[in-house]
Scaffold this motif. Structure first.
Motif, short mmCIF file in Angstrom:
data_model
loop_
_atom_site.label_atom_id
_atom_site.label_comp_id
_atom_site.label_asym_id
_atom_site.label_seq_id
_atom_site.Cartn_x
_atom_site.Cartn_y
_atom_site.Cartn_z
N CYS A 168 0.85 -1.20 0.00
CA CYS A 168 0.00 0.00 0.00
C CYS A 168 0.88 1.25 0.00
O CYS A 168 1.48 1.60 1.02
N PRO B 41 0.28 4.66 -0.32
CA PRO B 41 -0.02 5.76 0.61
C PRO B 41 0.24 5.41 2.08
O PRO B 41 0.64 6.28 2.86
N LEU C 218 -12.48 -4.09 14.14
CA LEU C 218 -12.63 -2.64 14.21
C LEU C 218 -13.44 -2.08 13.03
O LEU C 218 -13.53 -0.88 12.85
N ASN C 219 -14.03 -2.98 12.25
CA ASN C 219 -14.84 -2.57 11.10
C ASN C 219 -14.08 -1.67 10.14
O ASN C 219 -14.61 -0.67 9.65
N ASN D 10 -12.63 -0.80 6.65
CA ASN D 10 -12.93 -1.20 5.28
C ASN D 10 -11.73 -1.17 4.37
O ASN D 10 -11.60 -1.97 3.47
N TYR E 226 -10.23 8.86 18.02
CA TYR E 226 -10.00 9.44 16.68
C TYR E 226 -9.90 8.32 15.66
O TYR E 226 -9.32 7.28 15.92
N ARG E 227 -10.52 8.56 14.49
CA ARG E 227 -10.39 7.60 13.38
C ARG E 227 -10.31 8.35 12.07
O ARG E 227 -10.96 9.37 11.89
N LYS E 228 -9.56 7.81 11.17
CA LYS E 228 -9.39 8.48 9.87
C LYS E 228 -9.04 7.43 8.81
O LYS E 228 -8.28 6.51 9.08
N ILE E 229 -9.64 7.58 7.62
CA ILE E 229 -9.20 6.69 6.53
C ILE E 229 -8.45 7.50 5.49
O ILE E 229 -8.70 8.69 5.30
N GLY E 230 -7.55 6.85 4.82
CA GLY E 230 -6.80 7.49 3.74
C GLY E 230 -5.63 8.30 4.26
O GLY E 230 -5.50 8.53 5.47
N LYS F 225 -3.16 11.72 2.81
CA LYS F 225 -2.65 12.65 1.81
C LYS F 225 -1.46 13.37 2.43
O LYS F 225 -1.44 13.60 3.64
N PRO F 226 -0.49 13.72 1.59
CA PRO F 226 0.71 14.37 2.14
C PRO F 226 0.34 15.56 3.02
O PRO F 226 -0.52 16.37 2.66
N GLU G 59 -1.06 15.32 6.04
CA GLU G 59 -2.06 14.98 7.05
C GLU G 59 -1.46 14.56 8.38
O GLU G 59 -2.13 14.57 9.40
N GLU G 60 -0.17 14.16 8.35
CA GLU G 60 0.47 13.78 9.60
C GLU G 60 0.54 14.98 10.56
O GLU G 60 0.52 14.81 11.78
N ASP H 258 -1.85 17.26 10.88
CA ASP H 258 -3.17 17.33 11.53
C ASP H 258 -3.26 16.30 12.66
O ASP H 258 -3.81 16.56 13.72
#
Lengths: 553, 165
Positions: B58, B60, B122-123, B125, B140-144, B146-147, B149-150, B152
């Motif tokens: 993967c 990303p 943890l469901n 996807n 906190y949860r986040k998918i994906g 992008k450069p 975002e670390e 944030d």
């Protein structure tokens, strides 16, 4: 069917109301995935010749704890009005796909209903779910696990296997134990040994030469220290009939086997890994008749291709799928399995060194080759004898070289070169062979804190098959939530003029926390779609698609 | 189509009623050396824990972990945050995990979730998928990825960390 669906809906509604007043709700998690497409006619690739242009796959998964020791999981799936193209016809309408109740206390775990399990590396047994490929081969029955003193794990299972909303008529039983010898001896290095048994009883087929039950035994040994590791796994499979031209042979009955050896050396900034695998007549389906089905249904064991899994479309044009089976097509096309090796090397060039530069550089090299088994093949009498370490005709080989380099806080590059050989005649049982070179250059440019641009350029050059291809993708991340992309793949040197088709796609996605919405419009190339080393053919299509994935917690 | 709609309604009903706090499940994972561990025992007793679900194939995911790794010494020093990179590689690519982690000099814990029991519990996807926990609670949860975002993510860690050095 609508009545049943209504009933399900009402019962779910009642169930949810009940949940409102109970503690189950406090621990409830849900996820929802939806994949929908609207297929269009295409002047280049042809009309849409199937029923229902709009198709949608939907998955709702609910999990919760009941008290301290109990929990349940329920998955409802809906394929309305029909499942997406290339999904098994056994996925239709709405229904409960999987359900299980689990009891978990101290070192005991019991599961009743659908469960997913894997023994060893999965070569003897693996049940899993892959929504992209439409695989859910969970086993419905009883699964028990017990852990003794952190030293010994014991797992047993019995059940029938899921295929679409149906179940196979055959029974699968299994037993696995894993012993951590180093824990017992309090040794710093890790020594783990394991033994498994899997039995599959297919009521539908048996003859004088073979039983309805097929038995598999495996043993494995893993060693690991701070800078070296190695593992060995050996499997024996009892006599199983060979599938010849779509039907099970009464006379061509052979045993199967698998041998897997893996070792690696690791140091700071350096990693090397080597794998050898030999498979002979190793496929196992819960129903023998399911052998080679195009939907990958009823698979009991997991025999993935051991090659580098690429993320770029042109590197996946001539992708290898593992060849664990016996196939006698003609005097010149006889296979009994595969044998081969794969090696990986990772190296990190230090920051501030000559080649490393300010940020350091990552280098990854991968090589693999896979061949038919060597031996005496007798087409007339339908029989063969293989040699243990003999290499037959080559199926596939690959050498790839990847460099990841960060130039500044704004610019990142990935460069990938792949040299491939693909024996299409032997693997796909058609004609031809392909030697190709693939070049990929990926650049990511960070515009500011939240905006970035990613450009992917690819080229595949070959004198064989469909000749040269070029591809590009451009992705613009407007913010942490919104992303847009455009891509194209073009067989610009195709010998057939009508095959010079642009496989273009445009789309975007919106992320908010754990919800993701994506839309796409474009043309999908038909061919092998692979995930985790399992591949299947999909037809070409053009249209709009919408993907929603969300979880609630 | 009707049924589809009712399906969505049903889901909406759920999403409204769901409480926003949830506990981490307890499943069996393996260390990269092959030892068995309970996911429960992997959380940080003193501060926050980041669980980052990734795989060797993967791109990303690796970009995200590389980006975090660059500043992770600072993160750890300032907030005592713990990062657990959960590999979802299956038998096909699992062998690459350990050489890759060493080759990249990642400076955090890596666990292997080979048949994706933890991911499923943890469901989750798709990957990359990031979870932050405080004690056993998911905050906190986040998918994906992008450069950028670390940054944030780190802002969130700084804001919520019980430890600020």
């Amino acid at each position: 069917m609508i009545k049943i669906s209504k009933l399900i809906f009402v019962s779910l509604f009642l169930f949810s109301s009940y949940c409102l007043n109970s503690q189950i709700l406090d621990n409830l998690t849900a996820s929802y995935d939806s994949y929908s497409s609207y297929y269009l006619d295409d002047s280049k690739t042809g009309d849409f010749n199937f029923e229902d242009r709009f198709r949608s796959n939907n998955y709702l998964n609910l999990k919760s704890n009941i008290g301290y020791d109990w929990s349940f999981e329920l998955q409802i799936e809906s394929y309305l009005p029909k499942a997406l193209l290339n999904f098994s016809p056994n996925f239709k309408e709405t229904g409960i796909s999987t359900f299980n109740i689990q009891y978990n206390k101290n070192d005991l775990n019991l599961s009743l209903g659908n469960f997913y399990e894997q023994f060893g590396s999965g070569m003897i047994l693996r049940s899993w779910e892959d929504k992209d490929l439409g695989i859910n081969n969970s086993i419905r029955g009883l699964n028990g696990k017990y852990r003794i003193n952190d030293e010994i794990n014991v797992t047993t299972l019995i059940g029938d296997q899921k295929k679409g909303f149906k179940y196979s008529t055959a029974l699968v039983v299994g037993f696995d134990t894993e012993i951590d010898i180093s824990e017992i001896l309090s040794n710093d290095n890790t020594f783990i040994t394991g033994f498994s048994y899997v039995g599959r009883s297919d009521e539908k087929s048996s003859s004088e030469l073979y039983n309805k039950m097929t038995n598999l035994f495996s043993s494995r040994l893993d060693f690991s220290s701070s800078n070296f590791y190695s593992s060995l796994e050996i499997i024996q499979k009892s006599k199983d009939p060979i599938m010849l031209f779509g039907s099970l042979s009464d006379s061509f009955v052979k045993k199967g086997s698998a041998l897997l050896y893996n070792a690696g050396i690791i140091k700071d900034g350096f990693g090397f890994d080597f794998t050898f695998r030999r498979l002979e007549n190793m496929s196992l389906f819960s129903e023998r008749e399911a052998f080679g089905n195009i939907y990958s249904e009823s698979i009991v064991n997991y025999l993935p291709a051991l090659t580098k899994q690429h993320d770029y479309s042109l590197a996946n044009l001539y992708v290898y799928s593992s060849q664990p089976n016996v196939s006698f097509q003609s005097q010149k096309l006889m296979k009994a399995g595969e044998i081969g090796v794969q090696a990986d090397l990772y190296y990190f060039l230090e920051k501030e060194s000559f080649f490393g530069g300010k940020y350091g550089t990552n280098i990854a090299i991968n090589g693999s080759f896979w061949n038919n088994l060597d031996g005496d093949f007798d087409y007339e009498n339908q029989d063969y004898n293989t040699t243990l370490f003999g290499f037959g005709e080559k199926y596939f080989s690959e050498l790839s070289f990847e460099i990841r380099k960060k130039w500044s806080s704004k610019l990142d590059n990935i460069f990938l070169y792949v040299n491939q050989y693909y024996n299409k005649r032997l693997v796909e049982e058609t004609i031809g062979e392909v030697k190709s070179n693939v070049f990929v250059l990926e650049s990511t440019f960070k515009i500011n804190e939240n905006k970035s641009l990613r450009l992917e350029l690819q080229h595949l050059s070959t004198k064989d098959d469909m000749k040269n291809w070029a591809a590009f993708a451009l992705e613009y991340n407007l913010s942490s939530a919104v992303s847009l992309y455009i891509s194209d793949m073009y067989n610009y040197q195709s010998p057939k003029k009508e095959n010079k088709i642009h496989y273009y796609n445009v789309g975007g996605s919106f992320n908010k926390g754990i919800n993701r919405y994506a839309v796409n419009y474009g043309r999908q190339r038909g061919g092998l779609v692979c995930n985790g080393g399992i591949c299947r053919y999909v037809p070409e299509s053009t249209g709009f698609s919408l993907t929603i994935t969300s979880s609630f917690f | 189509m009707k049924i589809h709609l009712s399906f969505v309604c049903f889901l909406m009903l759920f999403s409204i009623t769901l409480s926003s706090q949830n506990k981490m499940p307890n499943v069996i994972l393996k260390t990269i050396e092959g030892k068995t561990v309970n996911s429960k025992s992997t959380s940080n007793k003193n501060g926050l824990t980041i669980y980052s679900f990734w795989a060797t194939w993967c791109v990303p995911c690796i970009n995200e972990l590389d980006a975090i790794n660059k500043d992770f010494d600072k993160w750890k020093l300032e907030t005592n945050v713990k990062l657990v990179a959960v590999s979802t590689d299956d038998a096909r690519t699992k062998r690459r995990v350990r050489p890759l982690v060493n080759g990249k000099k990642w400076n955090f814990d890596v666990l292997v979730d080979e048949n994706q029991a933890f991911k499923r519990a943890l469901n989750i996807n798709g990957i990359p998928h990031t979870i932050v926990t405080k004690g056993s609670k998911i905050i906190y949860r986040k998918i994906g990825y992008k450069p950028g975002e670390e940054e944030d993510l780190y802002k969130f860690i700084l804001k919520n960390s019980p430890i600020k050095n």
